[in-house]
Structures are given as structure tokens and as C-alpha cells.
Design a protein around this motif. Structure first.
Motif, mmCIF file in Angstrom:
data_model
loop_
_atom_site.group_PDB
_atom_site.id
_atom_site.type_symbol
_atom_site.label_atom_id
_atom_site.label_comp_id
_atom_site.label_asym_id
_atom_site.label_seq_id
_atom_site.Cartn_x
_atom_site.Cartn_y
_atom_site.Cartn_z
ATOM 1 N N UNK A 227 0.404 -0.607 -14.556
ATOM 2 C CA UNK A 227 1.150 -0.693 -13.311
ATOM 3 C C UNK A 227 2.598 -0.259 -13.460
ATOM 4 N N UNK A 228 3.232 -0.676 -14.537
ATOM 5 C CA UNK A 228 4.619 -0.285 -14.796
ATOM 6 C C UNK A 228 4.721 1.223 -14.973
ATOM 7 N N UNK A 229 3.810 1.811 -15.738
ATOM 8 C CA UNK A 229 3.850 3.250 -15.968
ATOM 9 C C UNK A 229 3.654 4.021 -14.664
ATOM 10 N N UNK A 230 2.755 3.530 -13.822
ATOM 11 C CA UNK A 230 2.546 4.189 -12.529
ATOM 12 C C UNK A 230 3.808 4.098 -11.676
ATOM 13 N N UNK A 231 4.421 2.939 -11.633
ATOM 14 C CA UNK A 231 5.630 2.754 -10.826
ATOM 15 C C UNK A 231 6.777 3.630 -11.310
#
Length: 351
Positions: A227-231
Motif C-alpha cells: 500500500x505504501x509503495x502504491x501511494x
């Protein structure tokens, strides 16, 4: 698939053609160990105890397992009993039932003396077809990856995947990994974020092993890092495999897939599911009707790794654990389905 520098398949017939050789995935990546399956019981154990896994691969082993049972006893009652035993080994992946149906149908109209040969022929045909299907999935997915890379041509394309949907989970190429392998071989610059995929760590142990053998750039991440990488804009697309897709397009896959789909939806990252027609279950209306396999709590409370003394298992906690093996991603969160017939925005019957 490329294994130790050579091309091979993840399942091959024995020399006499009445059994199958598979990789014991429990030993990977620390040891490459081939095992021979010569009886229905051995095939059932291999599926149930995770010597082998992945929906198409389970189907291939199940088909061979039923052929072995028919060779031992070609009678109708014996075939029905063997079918039931094999089908019960892993209830979620629909490919197992599909392959068993195929082998059973191939022998049903034949005299007893002809059934074993026909069963092994159909089992091998299932194996051969799966390789062709995955190759075609890869070709359609490659076109998709080229289009995605064209949006940011000055840097490698970043793909995130979950669990293992590679050649270990199929006969060759994989489903989610097929576009990745073909893209890499075609010179398309890419990088793969590999979810560790707790609790069995199929990403860390199997997908990373595959990508390393093929020379594909990749980085292992904790399951909760996606999720962090996508954001942050560090993921261009998520591509996963599946154990079953229902008539309405719901996707059953390794636990944690749903969370990746939610994160992708929230951040505007496309979320693709790669599958052959053998994984589409038109008879099940939605994901709510899929039986979700619950596995041993020990998969959560213990972990196995390599030490100087070999493989060792240690406990992580003294608490009780609950271990559902799969979750369901609603069709509304799926950008598209990468199939042997193209990249589709929806699935329908006939596939």
C-alpha cells in the motif's frame, strides 16, 4: 521455465509414462529435489501436504493421480472413489475438479482394458495444454506491459505480485509471471515487487526463486508494504494469479490479495488477474459460494528457515491462531483479466 540454467517443466512424466515427476516445493529455494509420484495416494499427499501447489499445477497432478488410480483398478466404483479422494485434497482451487472431470470423462465410455492408457493420455494432454495456455497469457500480458511502460519510458516498469503464480504453480511460464518473463526476454525494462506472502511465504521462497533463476530484477517486500509503495507511485500495476474466478468475476486467491486490490483501487493503480479458462468457474455465481480452505494454525505459529545445520523450524508465538488460506476480491476491484484470449474487462460464459 529456467531452472539452474536449463529449460524444463514443473511436471514431467516418468520414463515409462505411468507416473509423474514434480519438484518438492517444500524444499525450495534451499534444495532442488524432484520426486516421483507413482500412485494415487502419493499424488493425493503431494497435493494435500503442499509438495506442489498452484491451481493449474494441482489440476495437472490430480489428473495424473486419477490416471494412476485407473491403472490400478479401472472399474467404475474404484474411479468414483479415487475421484472423491483426490477432489477432497484441496477444496478451493477449481482446476483440480476440472482435471479430474476431464480424465474421468475420457475413460467412461471405454472398455476396462483401454482405460489406463486413455487416462494417462488425457492427463498428459492437460499438462501440454497448460503450457500453451500460460504462454498465450504471457503474450497478451506482454502487450499490456508494453503499453504501461510507454507511459513512463524513462524508467523500469514496476510490477507488484502476491503469492506464487509462476511456473511452479503451473506447468510452465506461470499465469501472473508469464507476461513478466516474456517482457524480460523481450528486453522491456522492469522490476518486480515480491510480496513475502505469509504465512507460507510463497513469494519469498518460490516467486523470488523463480525470478532469480530467470534473471528478472526483483525485490522482496513485507506483505503490508504494498500500500505504501502504491501511494508513493512506485507500483505501475498489480498482477496476481487466482485459484478460482466465479461467474460474476469475483477472484479467489491467496489470503492478502483482497487487501492489495483495495490499496490499488484507492491509489489508482491497475489491478490485473491472470488466469486460463480452466480456472473460470461458471457454475459458481459469486465468491460468497466458494469454499475457503482453512489450514493448520502451525503455518502461522511456526516458521522454517535455513541455518548452518540445515532447515529448522521455530515457534513464533504461544497463542492460538486462525489460518484461512484464501480471500475473495470482488469483481468491481479488478481492472482486467489477462487470459489466453486477451485482456478482458469482464468474464462471461462461455469463457
Amino acid at each position: 521455465m529456467i531452472l539452474q540454467g536449463e529449460r524444463t517443466r514443473s511436471i514431467v512424466p516418468t520414463a515409462e509414462g505411468t507416473g509423474a515427476r514434480i519438484l518438492d516445493q517444500r524444499q525450495l529455494p534451499w534444495e532442488v529435489r524432484w520426486v516421483e509420484l507413482r500412485t494415487e495416494d502419493e499424488a493425493a499427499v503431494a497435493i494435500r501436504d503442499m509438495w506442489t501447489r498452484g491451481a493449474p499445477m494441482i489440476g495437472a497432478v490430480g489428473g495424473y493421480g486419477l490416471a494412476m488410480a485407473i491403472a490400478a483398478d479401472p472399474g467404475d466404483a474404484a474411479i468414483q472413489a479415487a475421484y472423491a479422494r483426490l477432489n477432497a485434497t484441496r477444496p478451493t482451487a477449481i482446476n483440480l475438479k476440472w482435471a479430474l472431470d476431464q480424465v474421468a470423462a475420457a475413460v467412461r465410455p471405454l472398455p476396462l482394458t483401454d482405460r489406463a492408457a486413455a487416462a494417462f493420455a488425457r492427463a498428459q494432454a492437460i499438462v501440454d495444454e497448460d503450457e500453451r495456455l500460460c504462454r498465450s497469457i504471457g503474450e497478451h500480458g506482454l502487450a499490456l506491459l508494453r503499453d504501461l511502460h510507454a507511459k513512463n519510458p524513462d524508467r523500469p516498469l514496476n510490477i507488484l505480485t502476491h503469492c506464487n503464480a509462476g511456473w511452479l504453480a503451473t506447468v510452465d511460464y506461470g499465469t501472473a509471471t508469464a507476461p513478466i518473463y516474456l517482457a524480460h526476454d523481450a528486453g522491456l525494462p522492469l522490476h518486480v515487487w515480491v510480496d513475502e506472502t505469509r504465512p507460507r511465504n510463497q513469494g519469498a521462497l518460490l516467486t523470488a526463486f523463480e525470478l532469480r533463476n530467470h534473471g528478472v530484477p526483483h525485490t522482496l517486500i513485507a506483505d503490508n508494504a504494498g500500500g505504501l509503495l502504491m501511494a508513493r507511485g512506485q507500483v505501475d500495476a498489480v498482477i496476481v494469479g487466482t485459484d478460482r474466478v466465479t461467474a460474476n468475476g469475483d477472484v479467489c486467491n491467496k489470503i492478502g490479495t483482497y487487501l492489495k486490490a483495495l490499496a490499488a483501487h484507492d491509489t489508482g493503480v491497475p489491478f490485473y488477474v491472470a488466469l486460463p479458462y480452466t480456472t473460470f468457474d461458471a457454475a459458481t455465481p459469486s465468491g460468497d459460494a466458494i469454499p475457503i480452505e482453512e489450514r493448520s494454525p502451525a503455518e502461522l505459529t511456526e516458521i522454517t528457515g535455513a541455518t548452518d545445520h540445515g532447515l529448522e523450524t521455530v515457534r513464533l508465538t504461544q497463542s492460538d491462531a486462525y489460518n484461512p488460506a484464501f480471500d475473495v476480491t470482488p469483481a468491481r476491484l479488478v481492472t482486467g483479466y489477462i487470459t489466453e484470449r486477451g485482456v478482458l474487462d469482464r468474464l462471461q460464459t462461455p469463457f
